[in-house]
Scaffold this motif. Structure first.
Motif, PDB file in Angstrom:
ATOM      1  N   LYS A   1       0.820  -1.211   0.000  1.00  0.00           N
ATOM      2  CA  LYS A   1       0.000   0.000   0.000  1.00  0.00           C
ATOM      3  C   LYS A   1       0.856   1.265   0.000  1.00  0.00           C
ATOM      4  CE  LYS A   1      -0.837  -0.167   5.024  1.00  0.00           C
ATOM      5  NZ  LYS A   1      -1.895  -0.366   6.047  1.00  0.00           N
ATOM      6  N   ARG A   2       2.115   1.151   0.326  1.00  0.00           N
ATOM      7  CA  ARG A   2       2.983   2.322   0.263  1.00  0.00           C
ATOM      8  C   ARG A   2       3.219   2.781  -1.175  1.00  0.00           C
ATOM      9  NH1 ARG A   2       8.694   0.821   2.807  1.00  0.00           N
ATOM     10  NH2 ARG A   2       9.193   2.927   2.193  1.00  0.00           N
TER      11      ARG A   2
ATOM     12  N   GLU B   1      -8.079  10.585   0.431  1.00  0.00           N
ATOM     13  CA  GLU B   1      -8.595   9.708   1.490  1.00  0.00           C
ATOM     14  C   GLU B   1      -7.453   8.915   2.132  1.00  0.00           C
ATOM     15  OE1 GLU B   1     -11.534   7.071  -0.048  1.00  0.00           O
ATOM     16  OE2 GLU B   1     -13.018   8.637  -0.443  1.00  0.00           O
ATOM     17  N   ILE B   2      -6.587   8.361   1.298  1.00  0.00           N
ATOM     18  CA  ILE B   2      -5.460   7.563   1.804  1.00  0.00           C
ATOM     19  C   ILE B   2      -4.565   8.421   2.687  1.00  0.00           C
ATOM     20  CG2 ILE B   2      -3.386   6.291   1.147  1.00  0.00           C
ATOM     21  CD1 ILE B   2      -4.906   5.443  -1.425  1.00  0.00           C
TER      22      ILE B   2
ATOM     23  N   ALA C   1      -5.317  11.089   4.239  1.00  0.00           N
ATOM     24  CA  ALA C   1      -6.019  11.546   5.445  1.00  0.00           C
ATOM     25  C   ALA C   1      -6.228  10.411   6.442  1.00  0.00           C
ATOM     26  CB  ALA C   1      -7.366  12.145   5.063  1.00  0.00           C
ATOM     27  N   GLY C   2      -5.898   9.174   6.024  1.00  0.00           N
ATOM     28  CA  GLY C   2      -6.044   8.025   6.907  1.00  0.00           C
ATOM     29  C   GLY C   2      -7.453   7.482   6.998  1.00  0.00           C
ATOM     30  N   THR C   3      -8.337   7.855   6.073  1.00  0.00           N
ATOM     31  CA  THR C   3      -9.731   7.412   6.131  1.00  0.00           C
ATOM     32  C   THR C   3     -10.019   6.285   5.136  1.00  0.00           C
ATOM     33  OG1 THR C   3     -10.405   9.123   4.532  1.00  0.00           O
ATOM     34  CG2 THR C   3     -10.518   9.687   6.887  1.00  0.00           C
ATOM     35  N   PHE C   4      -9.040   5.882   4.356  1.00  0.00           N
ATOM     36  CA  PHE C   4      -9.243   4.841   3.354  1.00  0.00           C
ATOM     37  C   PHE C   4      -9.294   3.482   4.035  1.00  0.00           C
ATOM     38  CE2 PHE C   4      -7.949   1.836   0.068  1.00  0.00           C
ATOM     39  CZ  PHE C   4      -8.630   2.291  -1.050  1.00  0.00           C
ATOM     40  N   ASP C   5     -10.238   2.642   3.627  1.00  0.00           N
ATOM     41  CA  ASP C   5     -10.414   1.309   4.211  1.00  0.00           C
ATOM     42  C   ASP C   5      -9.654   0.279   3.373  1.00  0.00           C
ATOM     43  OD1 ASP C   5     -11.306  -0.892   5.639  1.00  0.00           O
ATOM     44  OD2 ASP C   5     -13.231  -1.010   4.572  1.00  0.00           O
ATOM     45  N   TRP C   6      -8.447  -0.079   3.840  1.00  0.00           N
ATOM     46  CA  TRP C   6      -7.655  -1.086   3.137  1.00  0.00           C
ATOM     47  C   TRP C   6      -8.206  -2.468   3.463  1.00  0.00           C
ATOM     48  CZ3 TRP C   6      -4.424   0.545  -0.461  1.00  0.00           C
ATOM     49  CH2 TRP C   6      -3.838   1.816  -0.350  1.00  0.00           C
ATOM     50  N   ARG C   7      -8.517  -3.256   2.427  1.00  0.00           N
ATOM     51  CA  ARG C   7      -9.143  -4.560   2.603  1.00  0.00           C
ATOM     52  C   ARG C   7      -8.201  -5.674   2.147  1.00  0.00           C
ATOM     53  NH1 ARG C   7     -14.585  -4.043  -0.692  1.00  0.00           N
ATOM     54  NH2 ARG C   7     -14.407  -6.317  -0.484  1.00  0.00           N
ATOM     55  N   VAL C   8      -7.935  -6.614   3.050  1.00  0.00           N
ATOM     56  CA  VAL C   8      -7.062  -7.747   2.736  1.00  0.00           C
ATOM     57  C   VAL C   8      -7.685  -8.634   1.664  1.00  0.00           C
ATOM     58  CG1 VAL C   8      -6.019  -9.854   3.671  1.00  0.00           C
ATOM     59  CG2 VAL C   8      -5.924  -7.728   4.984  1.00  0.00           C
ATOM     60  N   ASP C   9      -9.031  -8.743   1.655  1.00  0.00           N
ATOM     61  CA  ASP C   9      -9.676  -9.612   0.674  1.00  0.00           C
ATOM     62  C   ASP C   9      -9.508  -9.096  -0.756  1.00  0.00           C
ATOM     63  OD1 ASP C   9     -11.591  -7.590   1.744  1.00  0.00           O
ATOM     64  OD2 ASP C   9     -12.881  -8.382   0.161  1.00  0.00           O
ATOM     65  N   LEU C  10      -9.108  -7.833  -0.911  1.00  0.00           N
ATOM     66  CA  LEU C  10      -8.832  -7.277  -2.234  1.00  0.00           C
ATOM     67  C   LEU C  10      -7.357  -7.414  -2.626  1.00  0.00           C
ATOM     68  CD1 LEU C  10     -11.140  -4.121  -2.136  1.00  0.00           C
ATOM     69  CD2 LEU C  10     -11.456  -6.190  -3.507  1.00  0.00           C
ATOM     70  N   GLU C  11      -6.609  -8.102  -1.794  1.00  0.00           N
ATOM     71  CA  GLU C  11      -5.245  -8.572  -2.082  1.00  0.00           C
ATOM     72  C   GLU C  11      -4.159  -7.509  -2.072  1.00  0.00           C
ATOM     73  OE1 GLU C  11      -4.811 -11.017  -5.519  1.00  0.00           O
ATOM     74  OE2 GLU C  11      -6.667 -12.101  -5.181  1.00  0.00           O
TER      75      GLU C  11
ATOM     76  N   ILE D   1      -7.550   0.203  -4.677  1.00  0.00           N
ATOM     77  CA  ILE D   1      -7.824   1.502  -5.283  1.00  0.00           C
ATOM     78  C   ILE D   1      -8.869   1.365  -6.391  1.00  0.00           C
ATOM     79  CG2 ILE D   1      -6.826   3.349  -6.696  1.00  0.00           C
ATOM     80  CD1 ILE D   1      -4.265   3.050  -4.997  1.00  0.00           C
ATOM     81  N   GLU D   2      -8.746   0.329  -7.204  1.00  0.00           N
ATOM     82  CA  GLU D   2      -9.704   0.142  -8.292  1.00  0.00           C
ATOM     83  C   GLU D   2     -11.107  -0.134  -7.749  1.00  0.00           C
ATOM     84  OE1 GLU D   2     -10.504  -2.952 -11.933  1.00  0.00           O
ATOM     85  OE2 GLU D   2      -8.432  -2.335 -11.574  1.00  0.00           O
ATOM     86  N   ALA D   3     -11.210  -0.936  -6.682  1.00  0.00           N
ATOM     87  CA  ALA D   3     -12.515  -1.227  -6.095  1.00  0.00           C
ATOM     88  C   ALA D   3     -13.147   0.039  -5.519  1.00  0.00           C
ATOM     89  CB  ALA D   3     -12.381  -2.294  -5.014  1.00  0.00           C
ATOM     90  N   ARG D   4     -12.327   0.858  -4.887  1.00  0.00           N
ATOM     91  CA  ARG D   4     -12.848   2.123  -4.328  1.00  0.00           C
ATOM     92  C   ARG D   4     -13.302   3.052  -5.451  1.00  0.00           C
ATOM     93  NH1 ARG D   4     -15.974   4.867  -1.551  1.00  0.00           N
ATOM     94  NH2 ARG D   4     -15.223   6.811  -0.607  1.00  0.00           N
ATOM     95  N   LEU D   5     -12.562   3.068  -6.545  1.00  0.00           N
ATOM     96  CA  LEU D   5     -12.954   3.887  -7.697  1.00  0.00           C
ATOM     97  C   LEU D   5     -14.288   3.416  -8.253  1.00  0.00           C
ATOM     98  CD1 LEU D   5     -12.091   6.120  -9.741  1.00  0.00           C
ATOM     99  CD2 LEU D   5     -11.048   4.285 -11.094  1.00  0.00           C
ATOM    100  N   THR D   6     -14.472   2.107  -8.357  1.00  0.00           N
ATOM    101  CA  THR D   6     -15.728   1.555  -8.868  1.00  0.00           C
ATOM    102  C   THR D   6     -16.877   1.825  -7.909  1.00  0.00           C
ATOM    103  OG1 THR D   6     -14.479  -0.165 -10.025  1.00  0.00           O
ATOM    104  CG2 THR D   6     -16.829  -0.550  -9.719  1.00  0.00           C
TER     105      THR D   6
END
Length: 342
Positions: A33-34, A74-75, A77-87, A93-98
């Protein structure tokens, strides 16, 4: 995690969801994610190119770019929800865009794969890291040069075999370290040339039938050249190995530098005194002043050597083209760059 039969973007042929352990074991988002800033940079360039190639409308391009910038905010600002199931960082990022703009967000992935996307992201990230490290080398050289000028007439013994040999000046000794750093600088500049080649457009391994224009993304992203073979483009990690090799030599030089500082601060030498803010003491021996910083530089050199060895072993048995093994390239590379920069 969703209980749908397939919960992955690639799961069309699968009849059951990925095991929870496998999902965690294969996920890379906790460390990749970095790369978010470079991933978004690459996606903005890709969207710009897709519009020029007639794949996206100008409205779709603008919507994608505006929302990618919002996601970056969002990232940060620390408000982005990083999901392990999205690998990984790319799918997050693509899922959040969609989520934000619907099917238009899925169009961003036209003409590319995560294979060429990650290869591009790492190169963009490493290019920036090299630039930062080059600046730090220059800063250290400037410090050495200033001290060497101030100590140009300060006599000290020169050593061979750690035995007193011939007289030199402290300034002359400092400039030996300066020369080592000058070679490190040259090696990193040379490494940057091969890092700064764009694999985007290689897609999964065999290119794409979409009418992409790689010259456009190359120019937008500031690459010096386009990779010549799609199989090599997605699977090459030479640039990372080369960086870790250059970093290892630089750390070896810094370790030699540190070893002399450790020796020179000892009671046996008493050549120099380090500022208290860079040393520690002892809880039971109040007379001690320990040169912890140079000792740690000397110790951390082994981490960078380990990163180089690890990447060489990682790549040595891989057939063309991309393999999941390459997920293991990031942590040693990140650690080597972080350690050298520090």
């Amino acid at each position: 995690m969703s209980t749908d039969k397939t919960n992955q973007s690639w799961g069309g042929r699968f009849s059951e969801p990925v095991d929870a352990f496998v999902a965690r074991f294969t996920a890379s988002v906790e460390f990749d994610k970095r790369l978010y800033r470079h991933d978004i940079m690459g996606s903005i360039a890709h969207a710009t190119m897709l519009e020029k190639a007639g794949v996206l409308s100008s409205d779709e391009r603008d919507q994608i770019i505006a929302n990618l910038k919002d996601i970056q905010a969002e990232i940060e600002a620390g408000t982005f929800d990083w999901r392990v199931d999205l690998e990984d960082v790319h799918m997050n990022i693509e899922a959040r865009l969609t989520d934000r703009i619907g099917v238009t967000g899925k169009k961003l992935h036209t003409g590319r794969s995560r294979n060429d996307q990650v290869a591009t992201d790492i190169r963009l990230w490493l290019r920036d890291e090299i630039d930062t490290i080059l600046g730090e080398i220059t800063r250290l050289q400037q410090g050495l040069l200033g001290l060497a000028e101030a100590e140009a007439d300060t006599i000290m013994p020169g050593f061979t075999h750690l035995q007193t040999a011939q007289p030199v000046t402290f300034g002359h000794h400092l400039l030996a370290w300066f020369e080592m750093l000058a070679r490190d600088y040259e090696r990193l500049v040379d490494c940057r040339k091969r890092t700064n080649r764009m694999p985007l457009g290689s897609a999964a391994l065999a290119g794409t039938t979409y009418p992409i224009q790689r010259e456009i993304t190359c120019e937008l992203l500031g690459f010096e050249a386009i990779s010549g073979n799609s199989l090599d483009g997605v699977s090459d990690r030479d640039f990372a190995i080369e960086f870790c090799a250059a970093a290892s030599v630089a750390m070896m030089h810094l370790s030699r530098f540190s070893e002399e500082l450790v020796l020179w601060t000892s009671a046996q030498f008493q050549f120099i005194d380090l500022p208290d803010r860079f040393c520690t003491g002892s809880s039971i021996m109040p007379q001690k002043k320990n040169p912890d910083v140079p000792e740690l530089v000397r110790g951390k050199t082994g981490r960078v050597f380990g990163a180089l060895s690890g990447l060489l072993v990682l790549m040595k048995g891989q057939p063309l083209a991309y393999n999941k093994d390459n997920q293991e390239d990031k942590e040693p590379l990140f650690d080597a760059a972080d350690t050298l920069r520090d």
